[in-house]
Design a protein around this motif. Structure first.
Motif: not given
Length: 312
Positions: A232-257
């Protein structure tokens, strides 16, 4: 969680659409059931008719031919005439039968009551397409988990028929609601909109802490999870938003391999007409996401070994 027997007529939840032959809401060819009702109020919502748990009128005055059939007393004044113009009276209860009287399709009624068995019969008509494509039924909305007992009964019946199920969810529900669903083989399509509490509250009216907790729970317990980012423009489209969101997803403990799958859903303004027909101002008007931003997301996801698609 106590499960009410909705098939026995305790109450009938609402859906507002059943969309067939979708290829963007889970693997294969899908039939998507859109539930009516959502705990969030995202400014950019592309289905504003999904938000309220009640029947609503969408009225396009440019298509009205003035036949006045909608003004019949049997409809309780849901449509009325003001200074020679026919328009909805949004203070009135909306009768479902109202939409059927409009010859020009100037008005639609968003929402219809459903029963478990009837809805299951409706969606399994496409079972041959599911079998050939690896598809199934996707429950979306609105928020399908906002009607958990009904949803769970639908899933149990579809599983018994061998129909794969997906849930597209914002996870803005109590964690206890999720537990019975985590016992089933469901494809989860989980929204990750933002991680900043104030920004999330301002733009969605939701509590990001509970959502984040639920994302962690589903990731840890479910075998099949894809993460969806409405960009969403003006909400989560900045580089810092992107890195924060993707970093969070990457940090998740996941059951799927398997690989981490992220779907980026770029903002569009196709719902502008719906807001007008609902008699509401469009709360979010922005330019569309540029290709440079999308390329940045692809590159950042690749650096984290994620599989990223644009558009679901």
């Amino acid at each position: 969680m106590k499960v009410n027997d909705y098939s026995g007529g305790v109450r009938k939840p609402l859906v507002f659409d059943v969309q067939r032959y979708s290829t963007h809401d889970g693997p294969g060819i899908r039939t998507v059931v859109f539930f009516k009702g959502c705990p969030l109020r995202c400014d950019w919502c592309s289905n504003p008719e999904s938000q309220k748990v009640e029947l609503e009128i969408l009225f396009d005055s440019t298509r009205c031919v003035g036949c006045r059939a909608c003004l019949h007393p049997q409809f309780g004044g849901a449509m009325h005439e003001v200074e020679g113009k026919i328009q909805p009276d949004r203070t009135k209860t909306v009768p479902r039968a109202l939409a059927a009287v409009c010859p020009s399709l100037a008005l639609r009624v968003a929402g219809r009551e459903v029963e478990v068995d009837a809805l299951v019969r409706e969606v399994v008509k496409d079972q041959a397409f599911f079998a050939k494509s690896g598809g199934g039924v996707t429950f979306s909305g609105g928020e399908p988990l906002d009607q958990p007992e009904f949803l769970l009964q639908c899933i149990e019946k579809l599983e018994a028929l061998g129909v794969p199920v997906a849930i597209e969810t914002c996870l803005a529900v109590e964690s206890a609601v999720l537990l019975p669903f985590l016992e089933h083989n469901i494809q989860w399509l989980v929204d990750v909109k933002h991680l900043d509490p104030q920004r999330f509250l301002t733009r969605t009216a939701g509590d990001v802490a509970s959502v984040v907790s639920n994302v962690r729970l589903v990731s840890d317990k479910a075998d099949h999870v894809a993460y969806r980012v409405p960009l969403i423009p003006g909400f989560n489209d900045s580089d810092s938003d992107r890195d924060w969101i993707l970093g969070f997803i990457a940090s998740l403990e996941r059951r799927s391999l398997g690989p981490v799958c992220v779907d980026v859903l770029p903002y569009h303004d196709l719902a502008a007409g719906k807001y007008h027909q609902l008699g509401r101002p469009n709360p979010y008007t922005r330019d569309r996401i540029g290709q440079e931003t999308l390329e940045g997301w692809k590159k950042a996801a690749g650096s984290l070994a994620m599989t990223l698609t644009v558009g679901g």
